[in-house]
Scaffold this motif. Structure first.
Motif, PDB file in Angstrom:
ATOM      1  N   PRO A  70       4.958  -0.600   3.962  1.00  0.00           N
ATOM      2  CA  PRO A  70       5.030  -1.194   2.619  1.00  0.00           C
ATOM      3  C   PRO A  70       6.467  -1.582   2.286  1.00  0.00           C
ATOM      4  N   GLU A 276       1.224   5.344   2.188  1.00  0.00           N
ATOM      5  CA  GLU A 276       0.716   3.996   1.919  1.00  0.00           C
ATOM      6  C   GLU A 276       0.892   3.105   3.142  1.00  0.00           C
ATOM      7  N   ARG A 278       0.651  -0.844   4.317  1.00  0.00           N
ATOM      8  CA  ARG A 278       0.570  -2.193   3.780  1.00  0.00           C
ATOM      9  C   ARG A 278      -0.760  -2.812   4.203  1.00  0.00           C
ATOM     10  N   GLY A 281      -3.730   0.248   2.118  1.00  0.00           N
ATOM     11  CA  GLY A 281      -3.662   1.164   0.987  1.00  0.00           C
ATOM     12  C   GLY A 281      -3.295   2.578   1.423  1.00  0.00           C
ATOM     13  N   PHE A 282      -3.520   3.543   0.518  1.00  0.00           N
ATOM     14  CA  PHE A 282      -3.168   4.931   0.831  1.00  0.00           C
ATOM     15  C   PHE A 282      -4.196   5.528   1.782  1.00  0.00           C
ATOM     16  N   ARG A 309       7.699   0.903  -5.552  1.00  0.00           N
ATOM     17  CA  ARG A 309       6.425   0.361  -5.087  1.00  0.00           C
ATOM     18  C   ARG A 309       6.428  -1.129  -5.374  1.00  0.00           C
TER      19      ARG A 309
END
Lengths: 370, 360
Positions: A70, A276, A278, A281-282, A309
């Protein structure tokens, strides 16, 4: 060249391609995901799609560490280094990843001390040479590169080097594969399993793919014949109605993995509760953090992390491409707002990213005729 | 001395109509802008050409063509900022001579004279400077090129990596040759004078950043003997030439197809590459077609004369591995493709970014 030329033998390649065509049921559509970015790159570089029947589709998976990072993590790492007046070090792949205030390469031109290294040990050596400055290594990669980070921390501890820390972004491949299998848009028939990751973790961790999800998985090497042979092995399983884990890359991948490397990982790292990814998601328990024993070299414990974030630009469809739902060229930004030179999404940055691979080796027509 | 219309820098008078628009929008200059790939091209075409008043009538070439008192000349300049100053097979002094000579040679001109400008960092050992000047003088003398003047500047410590050299060169056009992108036709063959990538990989290894060792030398040399051999054997059938330095063979050919509006297909197995270069490229994820050369000439020759041009290059000492590596195609896609022995086709673009900083 040994270990290369024999796996690029034109006669054998043509024969294996013919075997694939013979195994294919013309009335069926095959969707096979190559999990690893190295495979994506090889598939484009060797133009393997030219050899495959049209109803066999290769889907590019999430196994490109730069691509799943991310943007906020990069901003966090850079801002710690800048605040400390330290030296930010990382692999070449990360240098062009766009952050909110520019890529490391652009920050470097703006005067931030950023150095590209080929190994975390180089970053540690830099810390030894510059004892008055703090050196941060921005660690990235799957289980492939995590052992070298672990060994670097062993060395830092042994040498008592204190002006050095790791900003750890190591992720694990198994939770990513599970996330894809659990995704509602999953329409895959089989997996080409990662080669380098498997040289560390072995083949055993993939059993759930065959056992619980009924999908064949074959770990594969990176040469044209490796990939074609892996596809043959997958097609034989599909033809016979089998779902097994098989190892095509036995010359590099031990079935039980690399035990000293796994031991080093267990010593230096522990599981993060969640991380997380990219585009995905988590994902819980999908990444590594530095264990308590090595806390003094953990940049996240040592310094205040802004915890930035950043959401990807709305028009970018990196997530869909990453999960194999969308082909790179189907993204609205592909080749227009997003090119390898001015990447919007990370898939366009790394040569292992599906978008960059596709752009470099296949696309170009729209751009040049414009 | 009368200067003909063809002199690009002559067209600096205000209000010149053909002046291009400034299109360069990058906020600052980065290493990639000097790497010879797409970013370099953007900088040159988008900022340097429009503001420095260079003529935009012709595609950018390696040298400007002048007509002085009825003599057709080529005129060019090149700067050398390589680090380290010495490497296997060459050094900055030699490079400074051959780099400029080669730009003249691939423009179809026999190199005649050079001006040499030295930018020296205070603290540089005299011994090092002496060695480089000796290398420079000997390289020029070996090829009958006169060093007719220049300039010397010293800058503060920490400013110039020891030594930067700029050379400007002038050469007499060989009447047997007319090279221009516009002369390239579908069906023409692409030739290269020898194995590619030696220089770039040698420099990369000389840096010591990567713990790899190989028995490899830079190919730093004059390419004029190859050009002259082709002029003799194929004459005006030689349509285009380039010395593929930064950005490598792929970037030079991509520039050609963009300027000319055709395509080129390379035969992967025909491209000469040493095992050491291939090995390093495999390990580092580089493509030999993107790696710099300092002593190779890339030529596009009419099909009927290609074998004669090849034989002529192979007869020059050091040209034994010259090869025909591809063909110009009619397709208007403006792409360079690489065809593998098993029939796969991939596009190879210009170099993006900067895999090997400061190589020349």
């Amino acid at each position: 060249m040994q270990y290369v030329d024999e796996f690029r033998d034109p006669a054998l390649i043509r024969r294996t391609a013919a075997e694939i065509r013979a195994l294919i049921d013309p009335g069926r559509h095959y969707r096979i995901m190559e999990v690893c970015g190295g495979h994506t790159h090889a598939i484009y570089r060797f133009a393997l799609a030219d050899l495959l029947p049209p109803n066999l589709e290769l889907i590019h998976g999430p196994g490109c560490p730069v691509c799943v990072l991310p943007m906020g993590r990069l901003d966090d790492g850079l801002s710690i280094a800048e605040e400390q007046g330290g030296i930010f070090t990382t692999f070449g792949d990360v240098m062009r990843v766009p952050g909110r205030h520019g890529s490391p390469l652009e920050r470097q031109s703006a005067g931030v001390d950023i150095r590209m290294v080929y190994s975390p040990l180089d970053a540690l050596r830099l810390a030894e040479r510059e004892p008055d400055r703090h050196v941060i290594f921005f660690a990235i990669g799957f289980e492939t590169t995590a052992p070298s980070t672990a060994l670097t921390l062993h060395r830092a501890k042994a040498l008592g080097i204190n002006n050095f820390s790791i900003f750890c972004n190591h992720v694990m491949i198994i939770p990513a594969i599970r996330a894809i299998l659990d995704s509602p848009d999953m329409r895959l028939d089989a997996f080409i399993g990662p080669g380098h990751v498997s040289s560390v973790i072995g083949c055993r961790p993939y059993h759930f793919v065959a056992r619980d999800y009924g999908k064949p998985l074959v770990t594969s090497g990176f040469e044209p014949l490796d990939l074609l042979q892996s596809i043959v092995m997958i097609l034989r399983q599909l033809r016979d109605g089998r779902a097994e884990v098989e190892n095509q890359y036995a010359r590099v991948v031990p079935w039980e993995g690399n035990l000293p490397a796994l031991k080093a990982l267990a010593d230096v790292f522990e599981l993060r509760p969640y991380f997380e990814w990219r585009g995905l998601g988590f994902i819980s328990q999908s990444a590594l953090q530095i264990s308590e024993r090595y806390a003094q070299w953990d940049a996240e414990r040592r310094f205040t992390v802004p915890g930035v974030r950043v959401t990807d630009p709305k028009a970018a469809q990196c997530g869909e491409v990453l999960k194999g739902v969308l082909k790179p060229q189907a993204c609205k930004l592909f080749g227009r707002a997003c090119t390898p030179e001015r990447p919007v999404g990370a898939l366009m940055v790394s040569s292992e990213g599906a978008c960059a691979a596709y752009y470099n080796y296949v696309h170009r027509r729209a751009e040049v005729s414009a | 001395m009368r200067v003909a219309d063809g002199l690009p820098l002559a067209q600096t008078e205000p209000g010149h109509e053909a002046r291009a628009r400034v299109r360069f929008q990058d906020p600052r200059i980065e290493m990639a802008h000097g790497a010879g790939g797409t970013a370099s091209r953007r900088l040159i075409e988008g900022l340097v050409v429009p503001l420095a008043g260079v003529s935009t009538h012709a595609p950018l070439a390696d040298a400007a063509y002048l007509d002085i008192a009825g003599t057709a000349l080529a005129f060019t300049a090149d700067s050398f900022v390589v680090r380290p100053l010495r490497f296997n097979g060459g050094s900055i002094g030699e490079l400074a001579v051959y780099g400029t000579m080669n730009d003249l040679a691939v423009s179809g001109a026999r190199p005649m004279a050079l001006l040499t400008t030295l930018v020296i960092e205070a603290g540089l050992s005299t011994q090092v400077l002496e060695a480089e000047l000796r290398a420079l003088g000997e390289a020029a003398a070996r090829h009958g090129v006169a060093i007719v003047g220049g300039d010397t500047k010293v800058v503060e410590r920490g400013k110039a990596d020891g030594l930067y050299i700029t050379t400007a060169g002038i050469g007499r056009l060989d009447s047997r040759l007319t090279v221009a992108a516009s002369r390239v036709q579908a069906g023409d063959r692409v030739l290269v004078s020898g194995p590619i990538g030696d220089h770039g990989i040698t420099i990369l290894l000389a840096r010591g950043d990567i713990d790899l060792r190989a028995d490899l030398q830079s190919d730093t040399r004059s390419v004029w003997p190859f050009v002259e051999a082709m002029a003799e054997a194929a004459g005006s059938a030689v349509h285009w030439m380039r010395d593929p330095t930064r950005g490598g063979v792929a970037t030079a050919l991509n520039e050609l197809v963009r300027d000319r509006g055709l395509s080129i297909a390379l035969d992967e197995d025909a491209v000469p590459v040493r095992d050491e270069v291939r090995g390093a490229c495999e390990l580092l994820g580089l493509d030999p077609l993107h790696i710099a050369n300092e002593g190779q000439v890339l030529a596009v020759v009419a099909a009927a004369a290609a074998d004669a041009a090849l034989a002529a290059m192979q007869a020059v000492p050091g040209g034994e591995q010259a090869a025909i590596i591809g063909q110009v195609r009619e397709e208007r896609l403006r792409t360079v493709t690489v065809v593998s022995a098993y029939g796969g086709t991939r596009i190879i673009d210009m170099l993006v970014g900067d895999p090997l900083p400061r190589i020349c």
